[in-house]
Scaffold this active site. Structure first.
Site, PDB file in Angstrom:
ATOM      1  N   CYS A 247       0.828  -1.209   0.000  1.00  0.00           N
ATOM      2  CA  CYS A 247       0.000   0.000   0.000  1.00  0.00           C
ATOM      3  C   CYS A 247       0.868   1.267   0.000  1.00  0.00           C
ATOM      4  O   CYS A 247       1.523   1.554  -0.993  1.00  0.00           O
ATOM      5  CB  CYS A 247      -0.974  -0.045   1.171  1.00  0.00           C
ATOM      6  SG  CYS A 247      -2.381   1.098   0.982  1.00  0.00           S
ATOM      7  N   HIS A 331      -3.818  -5.209  -0.185  1.00  0.00           N
ATOM      8  CA  HIS A 331      -3.469  -5.761   1.130  1.00  0.00           C
ATOM      9  C   HIS A 331      -3.516  -7.293   1.104  1.00  0.00           C
ATOM     10  O   HIS A 331      -4.577  -7.887   1.278  1.00  0.00           O
ATOM     11  CB  HIS A 331      -4.442  -5.252   2.206  1.00  0.00           C
ATOM     12  CG  HIS A 331      -4.201  -3.843   2.605  1.00  0.00           C
ATOM     13  ND1 HIS A 331      -3.350  -3.485   3.624  1.00  0.00           N
ATOM     14  CD2 HIS A 331      -4.689  -2.685   2.115  1.00  0.00           C
ATOM     15  CE1 HIS A 331      -3.332  -2.171   3.753  1.00  0.00           C
ATOM     16  NE2 HIS A 331      -4.124  -1.659   2.838  1.00  0.00           N
ATOM     17  N   GLU A 333      -2.505  -9.220   3.390  1.00  0.00           N
ATOM     18  CA  GLU A 333      -2.858  -9.713   4.726  1.00  0.00           C
ATOM     19  C   GLU A 333      -4.368  -9.713   4.929  1.00  0.00           C
ATOM     20  O   GLU A 333      -4.882 -10.375   5.832  1.00  0.00           O
ATOM     21  CB  GLU A 333      -2.170  -8.884   5.808  1.00  0.00           C
ATOM     22  CG  GLU A 333      -2.838  -7.595   6.205  1.00  0.00           C
ATOM     23  CD  GLU A 333      -2.645  -6.476   5.191  1.00  0.00           C
ATOM     24  OE1 GLU A 333      -3.214  -5.389   5.400  1.00  0.00           O
ATOM     25  OE2 GLU A 333      -1.942  -6.677   4.183  1.00  0.00           O
TER      26      GLU A 333
END
Length: 359
Positions: A247, A331, A333
């Site tokens: 990001c 993202h 994650e």
């Protein structure tokens, strides 16, 4: 209890009437929307929303309450929260409080009873704009138009070094915190890494002194180009050890390599953004939260674009083979969100296990 009227005044002069919940008080911020159907706890505690008034497009928010273990930071950084309807009586076995209580505790004003579809459509058509939430409609628009988010990374980074221990750790990763989501550290620990989290003000020399196996550049808020000193420090560590950027980390690394970024019309915020890996033509559904993009042509002399957004073809990833680094705009994650791109963490592990330099 009597419901209190509240007004959302946009910098283009449009006014929306709603009702208050959460904390009282007037607030000024940048108006953005997010489309996630779940994950409002993670949205509320994602530091990338610093200085922003967040519209939640899904109509009912708060139905599973607040669950502290799902939070992505110790406190919320957004300026205010707008929903169509909030749930006053949540039901979930992990629930430890209501959305209203959480906002009150953290002094975050909330607004409900607004047609969030219409408000979101306005932002999509006009672009991200500033807005003020107040007890009375605002007549003087100058202060709204002049608002700028400043010092975002410095405000959201950790105050000092933090260590996430891992039993039988096989490698050490320095996590350079620009406003990091907690789940980035969790994913690294899960893969056998000891994680040393350091603030954004950490120097390149200090980063290298840890003699770590890899460096993680995290997400964070604000205009990436504002971080001049940080960009210079990233430039100094590039090529010295394996690097993975997510990001804001993706944007800052591009700037450090001489690339350029620009502000998007309304950004990507949600858990359903399709990204295509150019090497394999594989499409992943990703979680995203950003308002700036890397200009792909600006990095073609130093990196290779690896991912694009299927909806608008914006740059979603870059590989820097000569520097043993890669970055993505989305993202992996994904908390909350799809898990399809978690394999990028495994790729980072493989890079570290292959050596600290690209010699």
């Amino acid at each position: 209890m009597k419901e209190e009227k509240v007004y959302v005044t946009l910098q283009n002069g449009q006014v929306y009437e709603g009702k208050r919940f959460g904390a009282k008080g007037d607030v000024l911020g940048e108006l953005v929307f997010t489309t996630g159907m779940t994950g409002y706890i993670e949205t509320l505690t994602d530091p990338s929303y610093y200085g922003q008034i967040v519209i939640q497009t899904f109509p009912l928010i708060g139905n599973y309450g607040m669950i502290p273990s799902d939070c992505e930071s110790k406190k919320p950084y957004l300026s205010a929260y707008i929903v169509r309807e909030y749930c006053k009586t949540p039901s979930n076995f992990r629930c430890e409080g209501t959305l209203d209580e959480f906002l009150k505790k953290n002094n975050i004003p909330g607004v409900y009873g607004i047609d969030t579809r219409e408000l979101t459509r306005t932002v999509r058509e006009t672009g991200v704009m500033n807005a003020v939430i107040s007890s009375k409609p605002v007549q003087d628009m100058d202060a709204i138009r002049k608002y700028i988010i400043r010092d975002a990374v410095k405000t959201c980074t950790c105050e000092g070094e933090m260590v996430y221990e891992c039993e039988n750790a096989k490698r050490t990763v320095v996590l350079w915190d620009f406003g990091a989501k907690e789940n980035i550290a969790r994913e690294l620990v899960h893969r056998g890494c000891k994680v040393i989290r350091v603030p954004s003000t950490c120097t390149a020399e200090k980063i290298l002194s840890y003699n770590a196996d890899g460096l993680m550049l995290t997400n964070g808020p604000g205009d990436p180009a504002e971080n001049v000193e940080l960009i210079e420090n990233i430039r100094k560590v590039a090529g010295k050890l394996p690097i993975f950027g997510i990001c804001l980390g993706h944007q800052l690394f591009a700037l450090a390599m001489g690339g350029q970024t620009k502000k998007m019309k309304y950004g990507h915020r949600g858990v359903n953004q399709p990204v295509k890996e150019l090497k394999t033509n594989t499409v992943y559904i990703s979680s995203q939260n950003h308002g700036y993009e890397v200009i792909a042509d600006s990095i073609k002399n130093v990196g290779v674009q690896s991912f694009i957004n299927v909806n608008d073809n914006t740059c979603e990833g870059v590989e820097y083979p000569d520097l043993n680094a890669f970055t993505v705009q989305f993202h992996p994650e994904a908390c909350a969100g799809p898990l399809e791109a978690k394999g990028l963490f495994d790729r980072f592990i493989a890079m570290m296990d292959g050596g600290k330099t690209n010699a």
